[in-house]
Design a protein around this motif. Structure first.
Motif, short mmCIF file in Angstrom:
data_model
loop_
_atom_site.label_atom_id
_atom_site.label_comp_id
_atom_site.label_asym_id
_atom_site.label_seq_id
_atom_site.Cartn_x
_atom_site.Cartn_y
_atom_site.Cartn_z
N ARG A 95 98.70 107.49 -49.47
CA ARG A 95 97.46 107.65 -48.71
C ARG A 95 97.24 109.14 -48.45
NH1 ARG A 95 96.96 104.49 -43.19
NH2 ARG A 95 96.77 102.75 -44.67
N LEU A 103 91.68 108.54 -48.30
CA LEU A 103 91.74 107.90 -49.62
C LEU A 103 93.03 107.11 -49.70
CD1 LEU A 103 90.49 110.83 -51.90
CD2 LEU A 103 89.17 108.88 -51.06
N ASP A 104 92.91 105.79 -49.80
CA ASP A 104 94.07 104.90 -49.85
C ASP A 104 94.34 104.46 -51.29
OD1 ASP A 104 96.21 103.52 -48.95
OD2 ASP A 104 95.10 102.21 -47.58
N CYS A 128 92.44 106.98 -57.47
CA CYS A 128 92.67 105.83 -56.59
C CYS A 128 92.45 104.54 -57.37
CB CYS A 128 91.75 105.86 -55.37
SG CYS A 128 91.93 107.34 -54.36
N ALA A 133 86.23 104.22 -52.77
CA ALA A 133 86.13 104.47 -51.33
C ALA A 133 84.92 105.36 -51.08
CB ALA A 133 87.41 105.12 -50.81
N SER A 134 84.21 105.07 -50.01
CA SER A 134 83.04 105.86 -49.65
C SER A 134 83.51 107.17 -49.00
CB SER A 134 82.14 105.07 -48.70
OG SER A 134 81.03 105.84 -48.32
#
Length: 353
Positions: free
Chosen positions: A310, A333-334, A281, A285-286
């Motif tokens: 995404r 996840l983006d 990514c 991201a958490s």
């Protein structure tokens, strides 16, 4: 009354009759010189059908005898023909037709009529020297003898020596020649080494694109471990999965003697049935803890800016139907750049030595 008298009277009645119907022709008396049968005899499905073994001449004689009354007949007329007895072989045929196939095959094996040729094990060892790495599974499925050859350490060592050459740089420690001297886990190490030494398998791994792998094959697998680390183009998120019903391939169960013999198990592979999903990514991201959960659904769509992808992973403690939209844990996840699915034999797989 004489026999010829009734016949003459019947002919006179037919001549005197003015109208002759089709029924009279069908049921007319048959001369002895003619071999035509009655309709009831010719039709096998009729109620008065006779066996095929009875000739036409006998039927004509029998009809003539029926004209006389029972009181006018002699004892010689009452001749009962004996029915021939069936042979024992003919009576045994219907019973043999219902014999199960397993019993027939068992009898053939006892008589040596199996239809196959059992070749010696030395022949399969010689053929095994010319088997390519991608054809090992087909070679093992030929017969029991070829399968036995693939379960020997000599077979796997010969495959490694056939494709290893001196001067090969960049080999990890677990695929170098000194690691092939150890019997414990030899099969798994040889398979991993072929993706470094055998060019068709090397090109198969190197030619993969960033989004060519299909992550949907992981549906129903259990997540064993999840971690993340920084990468050159962002962040790398890794998820390790394993098949729930997978049983590790071992030649025999472990016992106390393995400690003294150095655990000499050819098929030892703790990473059997495992795979790692690597997601790259652009931003961090958490991700919540999903270890021990089952992956029920996975979606790959475009992001908001239509520049990246995404990824959505739906985890549950049990397998549920796809119609249910709710999940216990959802990981999103983006801005995904790359998605790779690494099997345990791939070069980049993080395995336990």
């Amino acid at each position: 009354m004489p026999k010829g008298g009734k016949k003459g009277k019947r002919r006179q009645d037919l001549v005197n009759s003015s109208d002759i119907s089709l029924l009279d022709f069908a049921n007319a008396r048959i001369p002895q010189s003619c071999g035509r049968l009655k309709k009831s005899v010719v039709n096998p499905s009729g109620a008065g059908a006779m066996p095929k073994s009875v000739s036409a001449q006998k039927l004509v004689d029998k009809e003539d005898e029926e004209v006389l009354s029972w009181l006018d007949r002699d004892l010689e007329d009452f001749v009962i023909e004996d029915i021939p007895e069936e042979d024992e072989e003919d009576t045994a045929l219907p019973a043999a037709a219902h014999t199960p196939i397993k019993d027939i095959n068992k009898k053939k094996k006892e008589k040596g009529l199996g239809g196959g040729i059992i070749y010696p094990a030395d022949l399969w060892f010689l053929i095994g020297n010319y088997v390519h790495p991608e054809d090992v599974g087909r070679f093992a499925g030929i017969c029991r003898g070829s399968y036995t050859v693939t379960n020997t350490a000599a077979f796997w060592r010969k495959i490694y020596k056939r494709y290893y050459y001196k001067g090969k740089e960049g080999l990890p420690e677990h695929v170098k020649p000194h690691s092939m001297e150890k019997l414990h886990g030899l099969r798994a190490r040889v398979i991993r080494s072929m993706f470094f030494l055998y060019q068709p398998l090397v090109s198969r791994v190197q030619s993969r694109g960033p989004m060519e792998d299909e992550p949907h094959v992981l549906k129903g697998h259990r997540c064993l471990l999840a971690w993340h680390q920084p990468a050159t183009k962002g962040w790398l998120f890794c998820f390790k999965f394993q098949k729930p019903s997978f049983q590790s391939l071992t030649s025999r169960p472990s016992n106390k003697l393995d400690v003294y013999h150095g655990y000499n198990d050819l098929f030892y592979n703790p990473e059997g049935g495992c795979s790692v999903l690597q997601v790259t990514c652009c931003h961090f991201a958490s991700v919540a803890s999903v270890m021990g959960l089952l992956l029920n659904q996975i979606y790959v769509t475009l992001s908001a800016g239509f520049r990246h992808h995404r990824l959505r992973l739906h985890f549950d403690s049990r397998i549920i139907s796809s119609n249910q939209s709710s999940s216990e844990m959802v990981v999103v996840l983006d801005d995904v750049i790359s998605i790779k699915l690494l099997q345990w034999w791939y070069p980049g797989y993080p395995f336990t030595s």
